[in-house]
Design an enzyme around this catalytic site. Sequence first.
Site, mmCIF file in Angstrom:
data_model
loop_
_atom_site.group_PDB
_atom_site.id
_atom_site.type_symbol
_atom_site.label_atom_id
_atom_site.label_comp_id
_atom_site.label_asym_id
_atom_site.label_seq_id
_atom_site.Cartn_x
_atom_site.Cartn_y
_atom_site.Cartn_z
ATOM 1 N N ASN A 87 15.368 -43.050 50.976
ATOM 2 C CA ASN A 87 14.293 -43.646 51.774
ATOM 3 C C ASN A 87 14.825 -43.977 53.165
ATOM 4 O O ASN A 87 15.978 -43.703 53.480
ATOM 5 C CB ASN A 87 13.708 -44.877 51.066
ATOM 6 C CG ASN A 87 14.763 -45.936 50.857
ATOM 7 O OD1 ASN A 87 15.302 -46.492 51.812
ATOM 8 N ND2 ASN A 87 15.102 -46.207 49.595
ATOM 9 N N ASP A 95 12.923 -46.955 42.879
ATOM 10 C CA ASP A 95 12.396 -47.397 41.589
ATOM 11 C C ASP A 95 12.647 -46.350 40.512
ATOM 12 O O ASP A 95 12.680 -46.666 39.333
ATOM 13 C CB ASP A 95 10.891 -47.676 41.710
ATOM 14 C CG ASP A 95 10.636 -48.941 42.518
ATOM 15 O OD1 ASP A 95 11.367 -49.928 42.305
ATOM 16 O OD2 ASP A 95 9.735 -48.929 43.379
ATOM 17 N N LYS A 155 24.443 -26.933 41.957
ATOM 18 C CA LYS A 155 23.320 -26.881 42.902
ATOM 19 C C LYS A 155 22.146 -26.128 42.274
ATOM 20 O O LYS A 155 22.335 -25.017 41.736
ATOM 21 C CB LYS A 155 23.793 -26.166 44.176
ATOM 22 C CG LYS A 155 22.758 -26.139 45.247
ATOM 23 C CD LYS A 155 23.276 -25.471 46.495
ATOM 24 C CE LYS A 155 22.119 -25.257 47.454
ATOM 25 N NZ LYS A 155 22.236 -24.085 48.245
ATOM 26 N N PRO A 175 16.879 -49.533 36.989
ATOM 27 C CA PRO A 175 16.845 -50.972 36.700
ATOM 28 C C PRO A 175 16.298 -51.733 37.900
ATOM 29 O O PRO A 175 16.499 -51.311 39.040
ATOM 30 C CB PRO A 175 18.322 -51.325 36.478
ATOM 31 C CG PRO A 175 19.093 -50.221 37.134
ATOM 32 C CD PRO A 175 18.240 -48.999 37.068
ATOM 33 N N ASP A 176 15.612 -52.826 37.624
ATOM 34 C CA ASP A 176 15.152 -53.700 38.710
ATOM 35 C C ASP A 176 16.236 -54.769 38.904
ATOM 36 O O ASP A 176 16.320 -55.731 38.134
ATOM 37 C CB ASP A 176 13.803 -54.329 38.342
ATOM 38 C CG ASP A 176 13.221 -55.091 39.522
ATOM 39 O OD1 ASP A 176 13.994 -55.731 40.267
ATOM 40 O OD2 ASP A 176 11.999 -55.035 39.715
ATOM 41 N N PHE A 222 12.910 -59.340 48.773
ATOM 42 C CA PHE A 222 12.054 -58.858 49.853
ATOM 43 C C PHE A 222 10.855 -58.176 49.212
ATOM 44 O O PHE A 222 10.899 -57.776 48.047
ATOM 45 C CB PHE A 222 12.797 -57.850 50.743
ATOM 46 C CG PHE A 222 13.526 -58.493 51.885
ATOM 47 C CD1 PHE A 222 14.639 -59.283 51.659
ATOM 48 C CD2 PHE A 222 13.097 -58.309 53.199
ATOM 49 C CE1 PHE A 222 15.321 -59.889 52.714
ATOM 50 C CE2 PHE A 222 13.763 -58.900 54.264
ATOM 51 C CZ PHE A 222 14.877 -59.690 54.024
ATOM 52 N N LYS A 266 8.946 -61.210 39.530
ATOM 53 C CA LYS A 266 10.402 -60.999 39.539
ATOM 54 C C LYS A 266 11.176 -62.302 39.342
ATOM 55 O O LYS A 266 12.374 -62.298 39.180
ATOM 56 C CB LYS A 266 10.832 -60.309 40.836
ATOM 57 C CG LYS A 266 10.151 -58.950 41.048
ATOM 58 C CD LYS A 266 11.041 -57.974 41.764
ATOM 59 C CE LYS A 266 10.343 -56.651 42.001
ATOM 60 N NZ LYS A 266 11.272 -55.558 42.315
HETATM 61 O O1 PMT Z 1 17.225 -51.528 56.095
HETATM 62 P P1 PMT Z 1 16.234 -51.624 57.254
HETATM 63 O O2 PMT Z 1 16.030 -50.310 57.949
HETATM 64 O O3 PMT Z 1 16.607 -52.727 58.197
HETATM 65 O O4 PMT Z 1 14.827 -51.994 56.635
HETATM 66 C C1 PMT Z 1 14.622 -53.248 56.075
HETATM 67 C C2 PMT Z 1 13.767 -53.169 54.816
HETATM 68 C C3 PMT Z 1 12.364 -52.711 55.161
HETATM 69 C C4 PMT Z 1 14.383 -52.191 53.798
HETATM 70 C C5 PMT Z 1 13.762 -54.623 54.219
HETATM 71 O O5 PMT Z 1 13.193 -55.495 55.146
HETATM 72 C C6 PMT Z 1 12.969 -54.678 52.909
HETATM 73 O O6 PMT Z 1 11.762 -54.842 52.876
HETATM 74 N N1 PMT Z 1 13.690 -54.519 51.759
HETATM 75 C C7 PMT Z 1 13.084 -54.387 50.442
HETATM 76 C C8 PMT Z 1 12.584 -52.990 50.247
HETATM 77 C C9 PMT Z 1 11.965 -52.795 48.863
HETATM 78 O O7 PMT Z 1 12.472 -52.012 48.092
HETATM 79 O O8 PMT Z 1 10.930 -53.560 48.600
HETATM 80 P P2 PMT Z 1 10.104 -53.538 47.180
HETATM 81 O O9 PMT Z 1 8.874 -54.314 47.503
HETATM 82 O O10 PMT Z 1 9.962 -52.163 46.716
HETATM 83 O O11 PMT Z 1 11.052 -54.330 46.205
HETATM 84 C C10 PMT Z 1 10.941 -55.720 46.009
HETATM 85 C C11 PMT Z 1 12.299 -56.349 45.833
HETATM 86 O O12 PMT Z 1 12.925 -55.874 44.641
HETATM 87 C C12 PMT Z 1 13.283 -56.074 46.959
HETATM 88 O O13 PMT Z 1 14.022 -57.248 47.184
HETATM 89 C C13 PMT Z 1 14.185 -54.977 46.386
HETATM 90 O O14 PMT Z 1 15.513 -55.043 46.932
HETATM 91 C C14 PMT Z 1 14.192 -55.335 44.923
HETATM 92 N N2 PMT Z 1 14.353 -54.184 44.022
HETATM 93 C C15 PMT Z 1 13.406 -53.202 43.991
HETATM 94 C C16 PMT Z 1 13.535 -52.163 43.088
HETATM 95 C C17 PMT Z 1 14.664 -52.148 42.226
HETATM 96 N N3 PMT Z 1 14.814 -51.153 41.353
HETATM 97 N N4 PMT Z 1 15.579 -53.117 42.295
HETATM 98 C C18 PMT Z 1 15.441 -54.131 43.160
HETATM 99 O O15 PMT Z 1 16.295 -55.019 43.232
#
Ligand code: PMT
Length: 431
Positions: free
Chosen positions: A231, A300, A310, A330-331, A350, A368
Amino acid sequence: MTAAALAGTLPKHASHEGISRMAPPRAQRVLIAVTGGIAAYKVPELVRALVRAGHAVRCCATHNAAQFVSPLVLQTLSGESVRTQLFDPEQEGEIDHIALADWADLVVVAPATADALAKMAHGIADDLVTTLLLATRAPLLVAPAMNVNMWRHPATQANVATLRARGVAFVGPESGMLACGWEGEGRMAEPAAIAAEAERRLGAPTLAGETVVVTAGGTREALDPVRFLANRSSGKMGFEIAAAAARRGADVVLVSGPSALATPAGVRRVAVESATEMRDAVAAELARCTVFVAAAAVADFRPAVAAKQKIKKEALADDAGLVIELVRNPDILAEVARAPGRERRLVVGFAAESEDVLAAARRKLERKGCDLIVANDVSRSDAGFDVDTNAVSFVTAQGDETLPLLSKREVAERLLDRVEALRAAAHDEPR
Ligand code: PMT
């Protein structure tokens, strides 16, 4: 690995030996730039407060500022000569103006007039003070002071927004009776408040004793040895949080997906590629972690199978597409929030959303099990992925706070202010 395993003891390879425990970098050199407003008469108090706190202070003043406060007073209190002119053969010999800009660890602009804000926003350097402000690489802390209508004017507000987005920090203005006779916003913050904010910016060790684990960047989920799903996360947001926590004296571990960014000073970086690697790296740090911040954009899903060789299109029929089966990753955040030892740990997630940002963030907070969610609207071009600014809201069980567009550095500072307040509240709770 399960949530229980996440709470396992620190493995040998995760020894913290050799990590530069962040001796708080108490930068000591403060340059106070005084511009021409009546509030300049309060600057001697600011100089005294900073000198008393042990900092080396130098002052420079515009021609107009010198009408409101005597350079001799500033010189007496700071113990340093006060520069007022760009081209002064005597003073230039003592310390040239570029050397003065380079000397500062922090520049405080107090008071900052509407004119000074406009010049700063537009890069105008037409006297000593504005030249110093353009030349310095030190962080800027600005204490505006002006008539309420000047403060509210769209031009001033636009200049403030520009400066904030560039990482300039503000203290005040406050509301009250103004020297011009009007009442409202525009009064310079009290010298003690400016000094306290300056101290914080200079790296007061307010997070000493905490171990902060930050995830940053995006993960790469391998399809085959040369291809992956990824991403647009650059790591900027998470790196700024790690840097700010280190400046505040925390032990900081930065678990980062691939990123070109340099490791911030005083931070231990653990480089990972995939979500499962990130989860294992976080698990290895969790026993000591007291604050967990999940800023990473974790995939995810990952391909159910990463091909050993390849993938060749020749192996497929001419008109056949390639179907990839994905399985859930995993989350990490949810696992950390459920891991044993939760009562010792503050968990910050976030939420990267593109619609109904606050509602979605509130659902994530609950689902969460976090203490705080930082919600960002990633559909904006000036926020979220791979830009230097962000527009976030802090969402907790107690309510929401929406911040203006800020540099990611400033977002990190504000977030850590919140973290400190939540940690303090948790310590005060009866056990
Ligand atoms: O890195 P930059 O270019 O500065 O960009 C910053 C950012 C946009 C990446 C950052 O500000 C941000 O939003 N990070 C979280 C991105 C994200 O995956 O959001 P989500 O809404 O999909 O996930 C929610 C939370 O669960 C996040 O804290 C994520 O780290 C966490 N997560 C998600 C999926 C997973 N499998 N494990 C996790 O821990």
